[in-house]
Design an enzyme around this catalytic site. Structure first.
Site, PDB file in Angstrom:
ATOM      1  N   SER A 123       0.960  -1.073   0.060  1.00 51.80           N
ATOM      2  CA  SER A 123       0.076  -0.022   0.127  1.00 51.80           C
ATOM      3  C   SER A 123       0.954   1.236  -0.180  1.00 51.80           C
ATOM      4  CB  SER A 123      -0.599  -0.049   1.372  1.00 51.80           C
ATOM      5  OG  SER A 123      -1.482   1.283   1.558  1.00 51.80           O
ATOM      6  N   TYR A 147      -1.805  -0.966  11.002  1.00 53.20           N
ATOM      7  CA  TYR A 147      -1.922  -1.576   9.591  1.00 53.20           C
ATOM      8  C   TYR A 147      -0.758  -1.151   8.680  1.00 53.20           C
ATOM      9  CZ  TYR A 147      -3.431  -1.721   4.690  1.00 53.20           C
ATOM     10  OH  TYR A 147      -3.477  -1.933   3.363  1.00 53.20           O
ATOM     11  N   LYS A 151       2.058  -3.807   6.812  1.00 55.81           N
ATOM     12  CA  LYS A 151       2.413  -4.033   5.352  1.00 55.81           C
ATOM     13  C   LYS A 151       3.783  -3.947   5.189  1.00 55.81           C
ATOM     14  CE  LYS A 151      -1.696  -4.459   3.485  1.00 55.81           C
ATOM     15  NZ  LYS A 151      -1.835  -5.546   2.898  1.00 55.81           N
TER      16      LYS A 151
HETATM   17  P1  NAD Z   1     -11.093  -6.864   1.404  1.00 53.36           P
HETATM   18  O1  NAD Z   1     -11.235  -6.652   2.566  1.00 53.36           O
HETATM   19  O2  NAD Z   1     -12.306  -6.438   0.655  1.00 53.36           O
HETATM   20  O3  NAD Z   1     -10.452  -8.109   0.905  1.00 53.36           O
HETATM   21  C1  NAD Z   1      -9.453  -8.886   1.761  1.00 53.36           C
HETATM   22  C2  NAD Z   1      -9.965 -10.207   1.787  1.00 53.36           C
HETATM   23  O4  NAD Z   1      -9.170 -11.002   2.567  1.00 53.36           O
HETATM   24  C3  NAD Z   1     -11.608 -10.636   2.271  1.00 53.36           C
HETATM   25  O5  NAD Z   1     -12.281 -11.242   1.256  1.00 53.36           O
HETATM   26  C4  NAD Z   1     -11.404 -11.093   3.532  1.00 53.36           C
HETATM   27  O6  NAD Z   1     -12.431 -12.092   3.826  1.00 53.36           O
HETATM   28  C5  NAD Z   1     -10.048 -11.903   3.268  1.00 53.36           C
HETATM   29  N1  NAD Z   1      -9.095 -12.206   4.528  1.00 53.36           N
HETATM   30  C6  NAD Z   1      -8.945 -11.358   5.549  1.00 53.36           C
HETATM   31  N2  NAD Z   1      -8.137 -11.954   6.409  1.00 53.36           N
HETATM   32  C7  NAD Z   1      -8.023 -13.391   6.045  1.00 53.36           C
HETATM   33  C8  NAD Z   1      -7.358 -14.506   6.442  1.00 53.36           C
HETATM   34  N3  NAD Z   1      -6.673 -14.329   7.654  1.00 53.36           N
HETATM   35  N4  NAD Z   1      -7.558 -15.565   5.896  1.00 53.36           N
HETATM   36  C9  NAD Z   1      -7.922 -15.769   4.600  1.00 53.36           C
HETATM   37  N5  NAD Z   1      -8.704 -14.758   4.141  1.00 53.36           N
HETATM   38  C10 NAD Z   1      -8.760 -13.508   4.677  1.00 53.36           C
HETATM   39  O7  NAD Z   1      -9.991  -5.788   0.930  1.00 53.36           O
HETATM   40  P2  NAD Z   1      -9.271  -5.082  -0.361  1.00 53.36           P
HETATM   41  O8  NAD Z   1      -9.823  -3.828  -0.507  1.00 53.36           O
HETATM   42  O9  NAD Z   1      -9.818  -6.073  -1.454  1.00 53.36           O
HETATM   43  O10 NAD Z   1      -7.594  -5.282  -0.155  1.00 53.36           O
HETATM   44  C11 NAD Z   1      -7.041  -6.411  -0.483  1.00 53.36           C
HETATM   45  C12 NAD Z   1      -5.671  -6.199  -0.262  1.00 53.36           C
HETATM   46  O11 NAD Z   1      -5.146  -5.101  -0.775  1.00 53.36           O
HETATM   47  C13 NAD Z   1      -5.415  -6.222   1.440  1.00 53.36           C
HETATM   48  O12 NAD Z   1      -4.265  -6.824   1.638  1.00 53.36           O
HETATM   49  C14 NAD Z   1      -5.305  -4.658   1.506  1.00 53.36           C
HETATM   50  O13 NAD Z   1      -4.715  -4.440   2.752  1.00 53.36           O
HETATM   51  C15 NAD Z   1      -4.469  -4.369   0.317  1.00 53.36           C
HETATM   52  N6  NAD Z   1      -4.670  -2.776  -0.011  1.00 53.36           N
HETATM   53  C16 NAD Z   1      -6.062  -2.276  -0.202  1.00 53.36           C
HETATM   54  C17 NAD Z   1      -6.190  -1.105  -0.359  1.00 53.36           C
HETATM   55  C18 NAD Z   1      -7.704  -0.480  -0.366  1.00 53.36           C
HETATM   56  O14 NAD Z   1      -7.633   0.933  -0.001  1.00 53.36           O
HETATM   57  N7  NAD Z   1      -8.691  -1.021  -0.515  1.00 53.36           N
HETATM   58  C19 NAD Z   1      -5.170  -0.204  -0.460  1.00 53.36           C
HETATM   59  C20 NAD Z   1      -3.868  -0.793  -0.299  1.00 53.36           C
HETATM   60  C21 NAD Z   1      -3.763  -2.038  -0.114  1.00 53.36           C
HETATM   61  C1  WQD Z   2      -9.149  10.040   1.154  1.00 51.23           C
HETATM   62  C2  WQD Z   2      -9.267  11.471   1.478  1.00 51.23           C
HETATM   63  C3  WQD Z   2      -9.493  12.050   3.864  1.00 51.23           C
HETATM   64  C4  WQD Z   2     -13.428   9.872   4.491  1.00 51.23           C
HETATM   65  C5  WQD Z   2      -6.755   4.731   3.208  1.00 51.23           C
HETATM   66  C6  WQD Z   2      -5.557   4.032   3.960  1.00 51.23           C
HETATM   67  C7  WQD Z   2      -4.641   3.580   3.065  1.00 51.23           C
HETATM   68  C8  WQD Z   2      -4.966   2.804   2.017  1.00 51.23           C
HETATM   69  C9  WQD Z   2      -6.261   3.571   1.271  1.00 51.23           C
HETATM   70  C10 WQD Z   2      -5.327   0.519   2.364  1.00 51.23           C
HETATM   71  C11 WQD Z   2      -8.415  11.757   2.663  1.00 51.23           C
HETATM   72  C12 WQD Z   2     -10.866  12.073   3.076  1.00 51.23           C
HETATM   73  C13 WQD Z   2     -12.379  10.456   3.870  1.00 51.23           C
HETATM   74  C14 WQD Z   2     -14.263  10.922   4.593  1.00 51.23           C
HETATM   75  C15 WQD Z   2     -12.852  12.679   3.987  1.00 51.23           C
HETATM   76  N1  WQD Z   2      -5.761   1.459   2.304  1.00 51.23           N
HETATM   77  N2  WQD Z   2     -11.929  11.699   3.781  1.00 51.23           N
HETATM   78  N3  WQD Z   2     -14.100  12.191   4.522  1.00 51.23           N
HETATM   79  O1  WQD Z   2      -6.678   7.776   4.075  1.00 51.23           O
HETATM   80  O2  WQD Z   2      -5.857   8.075   1.736  1.00 51.23           O
HETATM   81  O3  WQD Z   2      -6.148   5.757   2.478  1.00 51.23           O
HETATM   82  O4  WQD Z   2      -7.234   3.864   2.287  1.00 51.23           O
HETATM   83  O5  WQD Z   2      -4.061   0.275   2.267  1.00 51.23           O
HETATM   84  O6  WQD Z   2      -3.517   2.801   3.850  1.00 51.23           O
HETATM   85  O7  WQD Z   2      -4.983   4.901   4.998  1.00 51.23           O
HETATM   86  O8  WQD Z   2      -8.149   7.022   1.875  1.00 51.23           O
HETATM   87  O9  WQD Z   2     -10.470   7.006   1.471  1.00 51.23           O
HETATM   88  O10 WQD Z   2     -10.058   7.008   3.730  1.00 51.23           O
HETATM   89  O11 WQD Z   2      -9.479   9.200   2.294  1.00 51.23           O
HETATM   90  O12 WQD Z   2     -12.988  13.769   3.939  1.00 51.23           O
HETATM   91  O13 WQD Z   2     -15.538  10.397   5.250  1.00 51.23           O
HETATM   92  O14 WQD Z   2     -10.599  11.624   1.939  1.00 51.23           O
HETATM   93  O15 WQD Z   2      -9.354  12.882   4.875  1.00 51.23           O
HETATM   94  O16 WQD Z   2      -8.105  12.968   2.184  1.00 51.23           O
HETATM   95  P1  WQD Z   2      -6.574   7.435   2.611  1.00 51.23           P
HETATM   96  P2  WQD Z   2      -9.668   7.557   2.190  1.00 51.23           P
END
Ligand code: NAD
Ligand code: WQD
Length: 337
Positions: A123, A147, A151
């Site tokens: 991430s 979190y 990562k």
């Molecule tokens: P999500 O929660 O929709 O998907 C994660 C999946 O993993 C879910 O289906 C959950 O049931 C499964 N899971 C969690 N823990 C588990 C375990 N112990 N064993 C088996 N399955 C498990 O999230 P997402 O948005 O699809 O994210 C996928 C990956 O990408 C995650 O690792 C997340 O940290 C990373 N990521 C997400 C974002 C984002 O903003 N969505 C940004 C950067 C990185």
């Molecule tokens: C985006 C912008 C908020 C909600 C997070 C995790 C990051 C990654 C992606 C997993 C910011 C603003 C948000 C609201 C708002 N996830 N905001 N009102 O914080 O960039 O990233 O998700 O890896 O690790 O930290 O994403 O969508 O929460 O926020 O004003 O109700 O929207 O302040 O500027 P963020 P976000």
């Protein structure tokens, strides 16, 4: 065969569609802690075939042993993990256990079965509060919450594993802010409870499920004072994974790749774009800054272009249109409407 951990979740389910369309044989492994069987069924409808799915936990060695015995797995796309930043501050042990211990267990079983190829969901959070933007992959790393630290730890574990045994093939994909949904509107992001992230909150406000969006701070040093992020369409992200998989077996080092668009949009710009795409008002009010937020975060996306031949093609308008199609067709997500 490709193992997709967390393949029933948001990014995983979208990626699975493209993997099947690209002709890959896959098996999904998910404990459904943050997923719905309905999502999986809809993915099967979209691709028109049954996709093997095993319910289990990456922390459970027996589950994984059985999986690797039953299926001939040669590569893993590892999405499984918990991702709520605020919850990770309140329950750090849960996050370290699920994300770090889970990944360690997965890698141990992979190694025991001679499967040493992995694409990991990292991430942009690992860049902490960057001094400048755009962010290149060699920027200093830091984390401000458990979190993010989980990562960072996993990235380091995978790098150490490669040093110990260079026959491992590791790609670390650092996603910026995934949004959007499949063009069918049948699958999308379905956060449980009150959404933490901006896009699902905007979408739920537009559809009338939430009264008003809190804009967290309007005094940042940005174009209009609100936070700027690099929103990337989940289908672009999914395409990035297929491209990464295509080169996974040819790389001679740990590859770390930003998946972003290279463009940043403010919160107010996102609200406006969503109103235009949906034809709905998104009522909002200015609220205090959210703890831990940074002003600006967007990728330098050049490396992905160079090494994967990939760049995002869907702009902010498509991101909003596709999110709205999913949200308006499924106002209660995967729950019965
Ligand atoms: P999500 O929660 O929709 O998907 C994660 C999946 O993993 C879910 O289906 C959950 O049931 C499964 N899971 C969690 N823990 C588990 C375990 N112990 N064993 C088996 N399955 C498990 O999230 P997402 O948005 O699809 O994210 C996928 C990956 O990408 C995650 O690792 C997340 O940290 C990373 N990521 C997400 C974002 C984002 O903003 N969505 C940004 C950067 C990185
Ligand atoms: C985006 C912008 C908020 C909600 C997070 C995790 C990051 C990654 C992606 C997993 C910011 C603003 C948000 C609201 C708002 N996830 N905001 N009102 O914080 O960039 O990233 O998700 O890896 O690790 O930290 O994403 O969508 O929460 O926020 O004003 O109700 O929207 O302040 O500027 P963020 P976000």
């Amino acid at each position: 065969m490709i193992l997709v951990t967390g393949g029933a979740g948001y990014i995983g389910s979208h990626t699975v569609i493209l993997l099947i369309e690209a002709g890959y044989d896959i098996v999904i492994f998910d404990n459904f802690s943050n997923a719905s069987l309905t999502a999986h069924q809809r993915v099967e409808q979209i691709v028109g075939e049954t996709i093997p799915l095993v319910k289990g936990d990456i922390r459970n060695k027996e589950d994984l042993e059985k999986l690797f015995t039953d299926y001939d797995i040669n590569s893993v796309i590892h999405f499984a993990g918990l991702k709520a930043v605020g919850e990770s501050v309140e329950q750090p042990l849960k996050y370290y256990d699920n994300n770090v211990v889970g990944t360690l267990t997965l890698c141990e079983v992979m190694q025991a079965h001679g499967c040493k190829s992995i694409i990991f969901s990292s991430s942009a959070t690992v860049y902490g509060d960057p001094e400048t933007t755009p962010i290149t992959e060699d920027f200093p790393l830091s984390a401000t919450n458990p979190y993010g630290r989980s990562k960072l730890m996993i990235e380091e574990i995978l790098r150490d594993l490669y040093v110990s045994d260079p026959t491992w093939q590791v790609i670390l994909l650092r996603y910026f802010n995934p949004v959007g949904a499949h063009i069918s509107g049948d699958i999308g992001e379905d956060p449980s409870g009150i959404p933490n992230n901006l896009m699902p909150f905007i979408a739920q406000t537009a559809v009338g499920k939430r009264e008003s969006l809190s804009v967290f701070g309007d005094d940042y040093d940005t174009i209009d004072g609100t936070g700027v992020r690099d929103y990337i369409h989940v289908m672009d992200l999914a395409e990035g994974h297929v491209k990464a998989l295509n080169i996974l077996h040819t790389i001679g080092k740990v590859m770390t790749i930003n998946l972003g668009t290279g463009k940043g949009y403010s919160v107010l710009e996102m609200i406006k774009a969503f109103e235009d795409a949906s034809g709905k008002k998104v009522p909002y009010h200015i609220a205090p800054r959210r703890a831990g937020d940074i002003a600006t975060c967007y990728a330098d996306a050049q490396y992905a272009k160079n090494v994967l031949g990939w760049s995002a093609t869907r702009g902010i308008e498509v991101m909003c249109i596709d999110t709205w199609r999913w949200q308006s067709q499924n106002p209660n997500g995967y729950k019965e409407n």
